[in-house]
Enzyme design. Structure first.
Site, PDB file in Angstrom:
ATOM      1  N   HIS A 109      -3.540   4.837 132.077  1.00  0.00           N
ATOM      2  CA  HIS A 109      -2.684   5.929 131.619  1.00  0.00           C
ATOM      3  C   HIS A 109      -3.194   6.357 130.234  1.00  0.00           C
ATOM      4  O   HIS A 109      -3.756   5.543 129.499  1.00  0.00           O
ATOM      5  CB  HIS A 109      -1.253   5.381 131.519  1.00  0.00           C
ATOM      6  N   ASP A 133      -1.027  -3.441 130.350  1.00  0.00           N
ATOM      7  CA  ASP A 133      -0.030  -2.380 130.477  1.00  0.00           C
ATOM      8  C   ASP A 133       0.775  -2.666 131.745  1.00  0.00           C
ATOM      9  O   ASP A 133       0.298  -2.448 132.855  1.00  0.00           O
ATOM     10  CB  ASP A 133      -0.736  -1.024 130.553  1.00  0.00           C
ATOM     11  N   GLN A 159       4.087  -0.167 135.159  1.00  0.00           N
ATOM     12  CA  GLN A 159       4.350   0.017 136.590  1.00  0.00           C
ATOM     13  C   GLN A 159       4.599  -1.310 137.300  1.00  0.00           C
ATOM     14  O   GLN A 159       5.221  -1.335 138.359  1.00  0.00           O
ATOM     15  CB  GLN A 159       3.172   0.750 137.267  1.00  0.00           C
ATOM     16  N   LYS A 217      11.744   2.427 133.104  1.00  0.00           N
ATOM     17  CA  LYS A 217      11.194   2.417 134.460  1.00  0.00           C
ATOM     18  C   LYS A 217      11.771   1.256 135.281  1.00  0.00           C
ATOM     19  O   LYS A 217      11.405   1.060 136.428  1.00  0.00           O
ATOM     20  CB  LYS A 217       9.674   2.294 134.401  1.00  0.00           C
ATOM     21  N   CYS A 264      -0.830  11.792 133.516  1.00  0.00           N
ATOM     22  CA  CYS A 264      -1.363  11.231 132.271  1.00  0.00           C
ATOM     23  C   CYS A 264      -2.501  10.256 132.554  1.00  0.00           C
ATOM     24  O   CYS A 264      -2.605   9.210 131.901  1.00  0.00           O
ATOM     25  CB  CYS A 264      -0.266  10.544 131.448  1.00  0.00           C
TER      26      CYS A 264
END
Lengths: 410, 154
Positions: A123, A199, A202, A225, A367
């Site tokens: 991202h 990261d 997700q 999220k 993104c």
């Protein structure tokens, strides 16, 4: 254990609305999820009954608010298997979490010519902060490429990591859903003397996470999220790293002492939490984690594998072979993020037609422009699944996609 | 499909499926790129001006039906026009696309000559009802505008 989706959906008031006379089908959780009553109530309860600024007042209300805030830190540490709540830093979002590492750790540890390794799945939030350091101090960025099926191409990993100081990589692609082998990557990075930043935006909302088991150094993720509020981000780092890092933003709350001549920084998470933090949001995160734990991340993951498998089979069967869903074909190797390409029909037009059918998806580059360029597409329509989605939602998506295909047929 | 027929008029779909003046022009034609950072769409305007007239114009890049049909109609509308007429036309189109109240001032001061009719382009009026798509419709026009500015400064 299976999820009782009907019961779960009852907890999410926003899902019970109609648009154009049709049931709202929310398939944009990869951008931001919805919140159950438990989270909404927890946040409003703070403002109704428990609110004061934290870490300052001696009155009981302030003490209770501080306890709520610090309880969220404990809860978050447990949720990701952290050794100590001192390792949890609250930021304003995961983007800020990565920028914090790039500024505090990066400026102390990265000099001209030093190497940071990224992947094509990243991202922009895990690209641009490093490009800023590339511009400012001439660090070198290297990129892990992709295989045909959208997995990381690890064939030259040793070459890429040679001399590297940091591997900054996603645990799950927000475009392809690809899961990356974090344990393997962490071991490879450490073998070369590099640290690893993950990261988890997700992955953390959708599958069990344990930072000690996978042996990583930094993890960032987004409460919004994972059924929690926006305005709050999380950074986890090993305590020793945090102790060695200089502060990020300066201001109240992050100091031990200030004189006219200089300041000295606070110890622990406070060092990185200048100014009034997101207090009610932290209480919302506690409620979100409780909600996820009630259903169990393992169970949620199983549900999403089943639903993703159903979507990967059903959508092309209903819409036709011109519907392409790039990324791993085996749902056990991916999350429920489906980037839809429908022949010549542009993602914007697909999404507009889907909106007419009350199906919420996200068109665009997500993104992740380097990844999109790699695939030679400007935009995809992304549908993403979560614990409140079911077969009916996938069927509604399939029907709306078929309508879009017919409408825009060349 | 009540709301959508305002957006996807027949003439728009026609220009989308059969785009006019799609392709590239070689130098000395001027090349100008435009980006829509929201969706990643990229448009390239190739503009060949001879004796202050738009001798030829072509459109490259990719985009949605709204951006592609708007670009197609734009090329058909400005080909053969003078630079001044083209600039006025861009302003007229952009004021049609402006959300109400956003550019009343522009409306007053930037009128195109009376004999310039928007014609097919009127079909894009419906886009205003879908604010997130206005940038799709104006992408090629802003890029042409930039191309004219670059040419004027070169």
């Amino acid at each position: 254990m299976t999820l009782d989706i009907a019961a779960i959906r009852k907890d999410f008031p926003i899902l019970h609305q109609e648009q154009n006379g049709k049931r709202l089908v929310f398939l944009d959780s990869a951008a931001s999820s919805q919140r159950p009553n438990q989270v909404i109530d927890a946040i409003s309860d703070v403002y109704r009954n428990e609110y004061a600024n934290v870490h300052r007042g001696v009155y009981q209300l302030a003490v209770r608010a501080t306890n709520l805030y610090e309880n969220a830190r404990n809860k978050t540490a447990d949720f990701i298997g952290a050794a100590s709540s001192n390792e949890i830093i609250f930021t304003k979002n995961a983007t800020e979490s990565i920028n914090l590492v790039a500024r505090s750790w990066g400026q102390q540890n990265l000099q001209e010519g030093d190497v940071v390794v990224l992947s094509l799945l990243e991202h922009h939030a895990n690209i641009v902060p490093w490009q800023m350091l590339q511009e400012e101090r001439g660090i070198e960025l290297r990129w892990i490429g992709l295989t045909e099926s959208g997995q990381l191409d690890l064939s030259n990993l040793d070459d890429l990591l040679t001399g590297a100081k940091l591997l900054a990589i996603t645990a799950m692609s927000n475009v392809l859903g690809t899961l990356t082998p974090i344990s393997e990557l962490a071991a490879a990075a450490h073998k070369h003397g590099a640290l690893i930043l993950v990261d988890g935006c997700q992955s953390v909302p959708h599958l069990p996470t344990n930072v000690v088991d996978v042996d990583i150094d930094f993890l960032v993720f987004s409460p919004h999220k994972m059924l929690g509020p926006s305005g709050l981000g999380v950074l986890w780092a090993r305590e020793q790293l945090l102790d060695e890092m200089s502060p990020f933003l300066g201001g109240g709350g992050m100091i031990l002492n200030v004189t006219q001549e200089s300041y000295s920084a606070a110890k622990g998470p406070a060092k990185f939490e200048a100014g009034t933090p997101p207090i009610a949001q932290a209480a919302g995160l506690t409620a979100a984690i409780d909600y996820l734990n009630t259903h169990g991340l393992d169970t949620i993951r199983q549900h999403e594998i089943e639903l993703t498998t159903y979507a990967l089979e059903t959508l092309p069967a209903v819409v036709g072979d011109d519907l392409k869903i790039p990324g791993p074909t085996d749902a056990s190797q991916r999350g429920g993020v489906l980037s839809l390409e429908l022949g010549e029909v542009h993602a914007h037009d697909i999404s507009q037609m889907l909106d007419e059918h009350a199906v919420c998806v996200r068109p665009g580059h997500h993104c992740a422009k380097p990844l999109m360029r790699h695939y030679g597409v400007a935009a995809t329509a992304r549908a993403s699944l979560y614990l409140y989605n079911d077969h009916d939602d996938v069927d509604a998506l399939a029907a709306a996609l078929l309508a879009a295909k017919k409408f825009f047929a060349f | 499909m009540s709301g959508l027929e305002d957006l996807y008029r027949e003439v728009i779909l026609d220009h989308y499926k059969n785009p006019r003046n799609k392709g590239e022009l070689s130098p000395p034609a001027h090349r100008c790129e435009g980006f829509n950072p929201l969706c990643g769409d990229e448009v390239v305007v190739y503009l060949h001006v001879v004796d202050d007239k738009v001798e030829d114009i072509k459109i490259g890049g990719q985009g949605c039906s709204i951006s592609q049909s708007s670009a197609s109609m734009m090329t058909a509308a400005v080909k053969g026009k003078t630079v001044e007429e083209t600039a006025a036309f861009i302003k007229q189109f952009k004021s049609m696309m402006a959300v109400h109240g956003d550019s009343l001032e522009a409306d007053e001061t930037l009128q195109a000559p009376q004999d310039m009719k928007l014609g097919d382009l009127e079909a894009l009026k419906g886009v205003v009802k879908f604010p997130v798509r206005i940038k799709c419709a104006t992408l090629s026009w802003n890029t042409l505008d930039q191309a004219l500015t670059e040419l004027a400064n070169s």
